[in-house]
Design a protein around this motif. Structure first.
Motif, PDB file in Angstrom:
ATOM      1  N   VAL A  60      69.525  39.556  65.487  1.00  0.00           N
ATOM      2  CA  VAL A  60      69.409  39.257  66.988  1.00  0.00           C
ATOM      3  C   VAL A  60      68.182  38.720  67.330  1.00  0.00           C
ATOM      4  CG1 VAL A  60      68.983  41.520  67.205  1.00  0.00           C
ATOM      5  CG2 VAL A  60      69.827  40.527  69.203  1.00  0.00           C
ATOM      6  N   SER A  61      67.961  37.752  68.147  1.00  0.00           N
ATOM      7  CA  SER A  61      66.698  37.234  68.531  1.00  0.00           C
ATOM      8  C   SER A  61      65.922  38.276  69.648  1.00  0.00           C
ATOM      9  CB  SER A  61      66.822  35.809  68.961  1.00  0.00           C
ATOM     10  OG  SER A  61      67.099  35.174  67.823  1.00  0.00           O
ATOM     11  N   HIS A  62      64.868  37.873  69.676  1.00  0.00           N
ATOM     12  CA  HIS A  62      63.970  38.617  70.779  1.00  0.00           C
ATOM     13  C   HIS A  62      63.267  37.473  71.645  1.00  0.00           C
ATOM     14  CE1 HIS A  62      60.947  38.798  67.425  1.00  0.00           C
ATOM     15  NE2 HIS A  62      60.143  38.032  67.995  1.00  0.00           N
ATOM     16  N   GLY A  63      62.583  38.001  72.656  1.00  0.00           N
ATOM     17  CA  GLY A  63      62.034  36.904  73.939  1.00  0.00           C
ATOM     18  C   GLY A  63      60.873  36.177  73.124  1.00  0.00           C
ATOM     19  N   LYS A  64      60.862  34.834  73.531  1.00  0.00           N
ATOM     20  CA  LYS A  64      59.746  34.264  73.071  1.00  0.00           C
ATOM     21  C   LYS A  64      58.237  34.697  73.233  1.00  0.00           C
ATOM     22  CE  LYS A  64      58.052  29.623  74.427  1.00  0.00           C
ATOM     23  NZ  LYS A  64      58.083  28.242  75.294  1.00  0.00           N
ATOM     24  N   GLY A 131      69.768  29.812  58.792  1.00  0.00           N
ATOM     25  CA  GLY A 131      68.920  28.593  58.629  1.00  0.00           C
ATOM     26  C   GLY A 131      67.809  28.363  59.193  1.00  0.00           C
ATOM     27  N   THR A 132      67.681  29.012  60.538  1.00  0.00           N
ATOM     28  CA  THR A 132      66.348  29.050  61.004  1.00  0.00           C
ATOM     29  C   THR A 132      65.457  29.792  60.272  1.00  0.00           C
ATOM     30  OG1 THR A 132      67.485  28.645  63.239  1.00  0.00           O
ATOM     31  CG2 THR A 132      65.226  29.616  63.261  1.00  0.00           C
ATOM     32  N   ILE A 133      65.678  30.927  59.820  1.00  0.00           N
ATOM     33  CA  ILE A 133      64.810  31.701  58.860  1.00  0.00           C
ATOM     34  C   ILE A 133      64.276  31.009  57.910  1.00  0.00           C
ATOM     35  CG2 ILE A 133      64.786  33.660  57.677  1.00  0.00           C
ATOM     36  CD1 ILE A 133      66.721  35.208  59.574  1.00  0.00           C
ATOM     37  N   SER A 134      65.342  30.171  57.119  1.00  0.00           N
ATOM     38  CA  SER A 134      64.840  29.288  55.969  1.00  0.00           C
ATOM     39  C   SER A 134      63.715  28.319  56.343  1.00  0.00           C
ATOM     40  CB  SER A 134      66.053  28.788  55.508  1.00  0.00           C
ATOM     41  OG  SER A 134      66.982  29.648  54.849  1.00  0.00           O
ATOM     42  N   SER A 135      64.076  27.800  57.695  1.00  0.00           N
ATOM     43  CA  SER A 135      62.709  26.762  57.952  1.00  0.00           C
ATOM     44  C   SER A 135      61.810  27.306  58.593  1.00  0.00           C
ATOM     45  CB  SER A 135      63.697  25.583  58.892  1.00  0.00           C
ATOM     46  OG  SER A 135      64.408  26.300  59.956  1.00  0.00           O
ATOM     47  N   LEU A 136      61.740  28.358  59.332  1.00  0.00           N
ATOM     48  CA  LEU A 136      60.528  28.865  60.293  1.00  0.00           C
ATOM     49  C   LEU A 136      60.052  30.201  59.408  1.00  0.00           C
ATOM     50  CD1 LEU A 136      61.936  28.572  63.960  1.00  0.00           C
ATOM     51  CD2 LEU A 136      60.365  27.050  62.581  1.00  0.00           C
ATOM     52  N   GLY A 137      60.829  30.863  58.493  1.00  0.00           N
ATOM     53  CA  GLY A 137      60.497  32.080  58.061  1.00  0.00           C
ATOM     54  C   GLY A 137      60.535  33.071  59.235  1.00  0.00           C
ATOM     55  N   ARG A 138      61.310  32.939  60.235  1.00  0.00           N
ATOM     56  CA  ARG A 138      61.740  34.184  61.221  1.00  0.00           C
ATOM     57  C   ARG A 138      62.719  33.426  62.114  1.00  0.00           C
ATOM     58  NH1 ARG A 138      60.479  31.308  66.026  1.00  0.00           N
ATOM     59  NH2 ARG A 138      58.429  30.212  66.131  1.00  0.00           N
ATOM     60  N   LEU A 139      63.320  34.046  62.902  1.00  0.00           N
ATOM     61  CA  LEU A 139      64.293  33.585  63.687  1.00  0.00           C
ATOM     62  C   LEU A 139      63.801  32.810  64.889  1.00  0.00           C
ATOM     63  CD1 LEU A 139      66.773  36.367  64.531  1.00  0.00           C
ATOM     64  CD2 LEU A 139      67.288  34.478  63.096  1.00  0.00           C
ATOM     65  N   GLY A 140      64.618  31.838  65.685  1.00  0.00           N
ATOM     66  CA  GLY A 140      64.044  31.339  66.832  1.00  0.00           C
ATOM     67  C   GLY A 140      64.234  32.372  68.007  1.00  0.00           C
ATOM     68  N   LYS A 141      63.475  31.886  69.054  1.00  0.00           N
ATOM     69  CA  LYS A 141      63.316  33.122  70.099  1.00  0.00           C
ATOM     70  C   LYS A 141      63.978  32.705  71.442  1.00  0.00           C
ATOM     71  CE  LYS A 141      58.969  32.946  69.185  1.00  0.00           C
ATOM     72  NZ  LYS A 141      57.332  33.182  69.072  1.00  0.00           N
TER      73      LYS A 141
END
Length: 204
Positions: A60-64, A131-141
């Motif tokens: 689950v993502s959190h705020g930007k 996939g986002t974790i693989s590319s950024l090392g974290r989730l998108g926000k």
């Protein structure tokens, strides 16, 4: 329920305390989001308390503006782009800009009661993915919404909609100082010990 692999005891304890105190339409289903965990971990858990089952455990993502891999800053303010902590009750669903979405009603004044005005809802998001974790090392926000993986949005929302409890936990001192729902045994014990010391001093 063997929750230790998926949920911290303190997060569960606080959620259950709110469940007892709050007037919730459907107490059989409860959702806990643990923002003390990194975004790379599965920090959303949906529980069927009647049947003692874990129904979902996912990302689950959190705020930007709440943080990078960890959510550390929280707000109830308009346009803060931050997540809010505390207790929410789920309401109706709708199809919006982010697809199938779930309205969340913040139950704590000054902590999350602007959630509906801020359009803080649960929805699916492509940036909430391995996939986002693989590319950024974290989730998108998100802009403050608890966004879940796109493939889980429908099943989760359909399970928790229409009056179930959602609790967002973060082991956050500011939240614990403001909430009127969570019992804080350590604080109360410290107050009791101080009172006892003063009484003993008076007797001496």
């Amino acid at each position: 329920m063997n929750l230790s692999p998926v949920l911290k005891y303190e997060a569960f304890r606080q959620a259950m305390e709110g469940r007892k105190k709050l007037s919730i339409h459907n107490k059989a289903i409860m959702t806990v989001i643990d923002f003390s965990l990194a975004s790379t971990e599965k920090r959303l858990v949906v529980l069927d308390l009647e049947n003692k089952k874990v129904l979902f455990n996912t990302l689950v993502s959190h705020g930007k503006n709440s943080g990078e891999n960890y959510a550390t800053n929280f707000s109830n303010q308009q346009e803060s782009l931050k997540s809010s902590l505390g207790f929410f009750m789920t309401e109706n669903t709708y199809n919006g800009e982010n697809g199938y979405s779930l309205v969340l009603n913040g139950l704590e004044e000054g902590i999350n009661d602007n959630a509906k005005a801020r359009y803080v809802v649960m929805h699916g998001a492509d940036y909430c993915s391995t996939g986002t974790i693989s590319s950024l090392g974290r989730l998108g926000k998100s802009y403050g919404c608890p966004a879940v993986p796109r493939e889980y949005a429908g099943p989760i929302i359909n399970t928790i909609k229409d009056g179930t409890l959602l609790f967002i936990y973060a082991d956050n001192p500011d939240y614990l100082a403001k909430t009127h729902i969570i019992h804080q045994p350590n604080v109360l014990m410290a107050q009791f010990s101080r009172k006892q010391r003063l009484e003993n001093a008076d007797e001496g």
